[in-house]
Design an enzyme around this catalytic site. Structure first.
Site, short mmCIF file in Angstrom:
data_model
loop_
_atom_site.label_atom_id
_atom_site.label_comp_id
_atom_site.label_asym_id
_atom_site.label_seq_id
_atom_site.Cartn_x
_atom_site.Cartn_y
_atom_site.Cartn_z
CE1 TYR A 1 -2.92 -3.13 0.59
CE2 TYR A 1 -3.48 -2.29 2.75
CZ TYR A 1 -3.62 -3.24 1.77
OH TYR A 1 -4.48 -4.29 1.96
CG HIS B 1 -0.62 -8.56 1.03
ND1 HIS B 1 -0.27 -7.26 0.82
CD2 HIS B 1 -1.96 -8.59 0.89
CE1 HIS B 1 -1.34 -6.54 0.55
NE2 HIS B 1 -2.38 -7.33 0.59
#
Length: 351
Positions: free
Chosen positions: A103, A164
């Protein structure tokens, strides 16, 4: 010194998924009963739906710590606005923020906590590693860089560090997990888990994990389905959960193994704001469709991570405790499930 068994942190209640847990609601009920029992000797509890509040938490398996039941997601929150969005969330009462290396806003998340004046110990911060470094040491260093970006103090740590995605292959999954275990050993991560992992991925970890099962699995879960979307890059790879993509097999597995389920994309990116069933339930309770979807996740026992950079929406998404969805509402939303066709990011692979 004798090396510890790879299963030294095996959950004592681990067993194959029982037949009676083969439905989501039964598995969820069993998990709730377990968490309530585990929390009975502390101030932390997994509250019944009618008693949920913005400060409700859920105990974390094999940990002295707990996780706030409502999180704030910051995927695609640009660094130029991320600090302000996180501050708005913290002022609205959120105490759980979810970021990731991918991100590119980990440092902004940490900066917001420092600017808020809220003690670091009172805010639950999550990040994720997407790609392995090439060795356990290199992956460990990548994780350390995240901690330094988020909490640069001498005793900096993150509350939760996730892998992730499982999509980099078995060797890289092993490398990243062993790096995360070292983070726990050295006090840089309080808890560790995975995102978008299916049953096969989690079972595979038994071969090498010292900490098993993972304490969290973040996936896409929600009630709907959509037309096929273009192939997406590996981005927010948690458990996508909402009425249209309930991923019942992995949810049941996680419930049976006391793995906390985090739900990303609980608002379905507003793509189902006009769904007749959802709109009808929202009107019934005089709430927005987004509030209904977040409440649905909470009553399922999931930890939703709604995302917004609009201050009024951030506040609105936390205002989900003055009403309760009844059995009819929950059944109607359960009936929207469209399996893998309902995923807007990624449905897990369980084989």
């Amino acid at each position: 010194m004798v090396a510890p068994s790879p299963q030294s942190h095996l959950h004592p209640h681990h067993e194959p998924l029982p037949t009676e847990y083969q439905t989501t609601d039964q598995g969820r009920a069993a998990a709730q009963a377990y968490h309530s029992k585990e929390a009975s000797s502390s101030s932390t509890t997994m509250s019944p739906a009618s008693k949920l509040t913005l400060t409700s938490t859920i105990p974390i398996l094999n940990s002295a710590h707990a996780m706030p039941r409502l999180g704030f997601g910051i995927y695609r929150s640009d660094p130029s606005v991320c600090v302000a969005s996180c501050l708005t969330a913290l002022r609205a009462g959120y105490r759980h923020i979810d970021s990731a290396q991918f991100y590119r806003n980990e440092s902004e998340m940490g900066e917001a906590v420092r600017q808020s004046g809220i003690p670091r110990s009172e805010v639950f911060l999550t990040t994720k590693i997407l790609s392995a470094g090439g060795s356990v040491e290199k992956s460990y260093q990548k994780c350390l860089e995240s901690v330094k970006a988020i909490d640069p103090s001498d005793n900096g740590y993150v509350d939760l560090f996730l892998i992730h995605s499982p999509n980099s292959g078995a060797r890289n999954r092993k490398e990243m997990w062993q790096a995360l275990e070292r983070m726990v050993d050295e006090g840089k991560a309080r808890s560790i888990g995975v995102s978008n992992f299916g049953i096969g991925h989690i079972e595979e970890m038994k071969e090498y994990a010292k900490i098993w099962p993972p304490q969290v699995n973040q996936i896409e879960v929600r009630p709907l389905s959509f037309p096929p979307l273009p192939t997406l890059p590996l981005i927010a790879i948690l458990l996508q959960l909402h009425p249209w993509n309930q991923q019942r097999e992995i949810v049941d597995y996680c419930n049976a193994h006391k793995i906390i389920i985090q739900a990303y994309c609980p608002l379905v990116r507003n793509l189902k704001a006009h769904d007749e069933t959802l709109v009808s339930i929202a009107k019934k309770h005089d709430k927005t469709t987004g509030q209904v979807l977040i409440r649905y996740c909470l009553q399922k026992g999931w930890v939703p991570l709604p995302k917004s950079d609009t201050p009024s929406r951030i506040q609105e998404n936390a205002d989900v405790y003055g009403f309760e969805l009844d059995e009819e509402d929950m059944k109607a939303l359960d009936g929207l499930d469209q399996g893998v066709d309902g995923a807007i990011v990624e449905a897990v692979t369980n084989s």
